[in-house]
Scaffold this active site. Structure first.
Site, PDB file in Angstrom:
ATOM      1  N   MET A  36      63.921  50.857  23.347  1.00 26.39           N
ATOM      2  CA  MET A  36      64.639  49.759  24.380  1.00 26.39           C
ATOM      3  C   MET A  36      63.552  49.308  25.514  1.00 26.39           C
ATOM      4  O   MET A  36      64.072  48.657  26.460  1.00 26.39           O
ATOM      5  CB  MET A  36      65.920  50.307  25.042  1.00 26.39           C
ATOM      6  CG  MET A  36      66.940  50.686  24.092  1.00 26.39           C
ATOM      7  SD  MET A  36      68.516  50.878  24.455  1.00 26.39           S
ATOM      8  CE  MET A  36      68.483  51.951  25.800  1.00 26.39           C
ATOM      9  N   GLY A  42      55.709  58.675  26.575  1.00 29.72           N
ATOM     10  CA  GLY A  42      56.731  59.335  25.632  1.00 29.72           C
ATOM     11  C   GLY A  42      56.654  58.201  24.394  1.00 29.72           C
ATOM     12  O   GLY A  42      56.634  58.833  23.115  1.00 29.72           O
ATOM     13  N   HIS A  43      56.927  56.936  24.576  1.00 30.16           N
ATOM     14  CA  HIS A  43      57.004  56.220  23.410  1.00 30.16           C
ATOM     15  C   HIS A  43      55.479  56.001  22.745  1.00 30.16           C
ATOM     16  O   HIS A  43      55.632  55.910  21.562  1.00 30.16           O
ATOM     17  CB  HIS A  43      57.366  54.632  24.139  1.00 30.16           C
ATOM     18  CG  HIS A  43      58.695  54.407  24.637  1.00 30.16           C
ATOM     19  ND1 HIS A  43      58.807  54.480  25.908  1.00 30.16           N
ATOM     20  CD2 HIS A  43      60.019  54.703  24.031  1.00 30.16           C
ATOM     21  CE1 HIS A  43      59.997  54.282  26.377  1.00 30.16           C
ATOM     22  NE2 HIS A  43      60.749  54.444  25.077  1.00 30.16           N
ATOM     23  N   LYS A 155      63.487  64.395  23.276  1.00 29.32           N
ATOM     24  CA  LYS A 155      64.058  64.323  24.418  1.00 29.32           C
ATOM     25  C   LYS A 155      65.381  63.963  24.318  1.00 29.32           C
ATOM     26  O   LYS A 155      66.526  64.448  24.910  1.00 29.32           O
ATOM     27  CB  LYS A 155      63.559  63.318  25.379  1.00 29.32           C
ATOM     28  CG  LYS A 155      64.445  62.987  26.421  1.00 29.32           C
ATOM     29  CD  LYS A 155      63.568  62.031  27.509  1.00 29.32           C
ATOM     30  CE  LYS A 155      64.548  61.876  28.646  1.00 29.32           C
ATOM     31  NZ  LYS A 155      65.590  61.150  28.161  1.00 29.32           N
ATOM     32  N   LEU A 189      59.632  62.424  30.620  1.00 28.06           N
ATOM     33  CA  LEU A 189      59.416  60.650  31.045  1.00 28.06           C
ATOM     34  C   LEU A 189      60.391  60.000  30.201  1.00 28.06           C
ATOM     35  O   LEU A 189      60.947  60.426  29.467  1.00 28.06           O
ATOM     36  CB  LEU A 189      57.785  60.428  30.244  1.00 28.06           C
ATOM     37  CG  LEU A 189      56.817  60.941  30.813  1.00 28.06           C
ATOM     38  CD1 LEU A 189      55.480  60.253  30.170  1.00 28.06           C
ATOM     39  CD2 LEU A 189      56.522  60.651  32.208  1.00 28.06           C
TER      40      LEU A 189
HETATM   41  P1  AMP Z   1      64.240  54.543  24.553  1.00 29.42           P
HETATM   42  O1  AMP Z   1      63.565  53.180  24.661  1.00 29.42           O
HETATM   43  O2  AMP Z   1      64.724  55.365  25.743  1.00 29.42           O
HETATM   44  O3  AMP Z   1      65.593  54.188  23.684  1.00 29.42           O
HETATM   45  O4  AMP Z   1      63.719  55.767  23.750  1.00 29.42           O
HETATM   46  C1  AMP Z   1      63.021  55.334  22.295  1.00 29.42           C
HETATM   47  C2  AMP Z   1      62.313  56.414  21.653  1.00 29.42           C
HETATM   48  O5  AMP Z   1      61.577  56.976  22.323  1.00 29.42           O
HETATM   49  C3  AMP Z   1      63.857  57.449  21.325  1.00 29.42           C
HETATM   50  O6  AMP Z   1      63.610  58.070  20.002  1.00 29.42           O
HETATM   51  C4  AMP Z   1      63.470  58.378  22.495  1.00 29.42           C
HETATM   52  O7  AMP Z   1      63.692  59.608  22.017  1.00 29.42           O
HETATM   53  C5  AMP Z   1      61.890  58.553  22.707  1.00 29.42           C
HETATM   54  N1  AMP Z   1      61.426  58.925  23.846  1.00 29.42           N
HETATM   55  C6  AMP Z   1      62.035  58.725  25.266  1.00 29.42           C
HETATM   56  N2  AMP Z   1      61.619  59.343  26.135  1.00 29.42           N
HETATM   57  C7  AMP Z   1      60.331  60.437  25.601  1.00 29.42           C
HETATM   58  C8  AMP Z   1      59.551  61.342  25.833  1.00 29.42           C
HETATM   59  N3  AMP Z   1      59.660  61.600  27.379  1.00 29.42           N
HETATM   60  N4  AMP Z   1      58.990  61.764  24.897  1.00 29.42           N
HETATM   61  C9  AMP Z   1      59.204  61.710  23.812  1.00 29.42           C
HETATM   62  N5  AMP Z   1      59.935  60.751  23.311  1.00 29.42           N
HETATM   63  C10 AMP Z   1      60.726  60.244  23.965  1.00 29.42           C
END
Ligand code: AMP
Length: 280
Positions: A36, A42-43, A155, A189
């Site tokens: 998103m 993390g990403h 996470k 993160l």
């Molecule tokens: P989001 O943009 O928050 O929807 O996250 C996109 C992807 O990144 C999802 O699969 C999350 O689980 C992963 N993600 C977010 N934060 C972390 C993190 N700290 N470590 C590893 N993966 C992460």
């Protein structure tokens, strides 16, 4: 010749489904990292893993409205597209897909995947309709992109768990989990961290340390519900947070019965009005 090579190696930024179809029609080993936006390390770890495992990597940035159960949360979700694009170019991502809401939702009616009673735990209990929205958009993305692998973060373990079950039942795509990336002070993160000031981020670090210790104690003594309850009360008092849940669940079916199965301690809480989740 040199410029042609640069053009070929450059990340392709795609906004239209028709352009996406053209760009990826011959890609049989595509790794997909759905996000998103407001990207962080993390990403980046998901992207690097995809680049190791797959020939080409496609990242999407799409703030999916149907997975927000709170309009204000949707409206204030952090966005930083210019910075994201710079990072993705640095990481040498092959394709960045930036669809509009109407492109994703106008094409086809999808059957809503209702969660069953046993699945309505943790975030599903507190965010009504959230995972139905996540599964819907992941099905739509998989229909369009047909990736070999999808990479998701541990996470958001419950999200990974539900998406993996749903996608692997319906498609040939494999859903792969990647480790949680943390700051030096143990804060996981998260894009939502940018909504917090330093003082509150420090509190998040301290809360994480307490929960890591608690997980280690639970590992030694199986599950101690009284101890978990006490820590919950202490955390609320000490850090002025509102905890939605703090509980252990096994990783195989997310039930509370641990019985020698691998498990995690799951938490969701509000700090200064920002909802954070983590697991240890
Ligand atoms: P989001 O943009 O928050 O929807 O996250 C996109 C992807 O990144 C999802 O699969 C999350 O689980 C992963 N993600 C977010 N934060 C972390 C993190 N700290 N470590 C590893 N993966 C992460």
């Amino acid at each position: 010749m040199f410029y042609l090579l640069i053009l070929i190696l450059q990340m392709k930024l795609i906004r239209q489904i028709t352009d996406l179809n053209k760009a990826i029609s011959n890609q049989k080993e595509l790794g997909f990292v759905p996000t998103m936006g407001s990207l962080h390390k993390g990403h980046a770890s998901l992207i690097n893993f995809s680049k190791q495992k797959c020939k080409k990597t496609l990242v999407s940035i799409f703030v999916n409205p149907t997975q927000f159960n709170n309009v204000n949360d949707f409206k204030t979700y952090p966005q930083n597209l210019d910075k994201d694009i710079k990072l993705l170019k640095r990481l040498k991502v092959d394709f960045l897909y930036l669809p509009t809401v109407s492109q994703i939702y106008n094409n086809k009616e999808h059957k809503i995947n209702r969660l069953n009673k046993s699945q309505k735990v943790l975030c599903a209990k507190f965010r009504k309709g959230h995972f139905e929205g996540v599964l819907d958009v992941m099905g739509r993305f998989t229909d369009i992109i047909k990736p070999k692998n999808i990479f998701m973060g541990e996470k958001d373990y419950q999200q990974f768990f539900l998406v993996r079950n749903f996608i692997q039942r319906k498609y040939k795509t494999k859903v792969i989990a990647c480790k949680t990336i943390r700051d030096v002070n143990q804060v996981a993160l998260s894009s939502r961290n940018s909504l917090l000031d330093l003082e509150n981020l420090n509190k998040v670090g301290k809360i994480s340390l307490v929960l890591i210790k608690l997980k280690n104690l639970i590992k030694k003594n199986i599950q101690d519900k009284k101890l978990i309850k006490k820590i919950k009360v202490d955390l609320v008092k000490k850090f002025n947070i509102k905890i939605e849940y703090l509980e252990c669940r096994n990783l195989l079916n997310l039930r509370t019965n641990l019985e020698n199965k691998p498990f995690k301690l799951f938490v969701a809480y509000y700090i200064k009005g920002v909802r954070l989740i983590d697991n240890f």
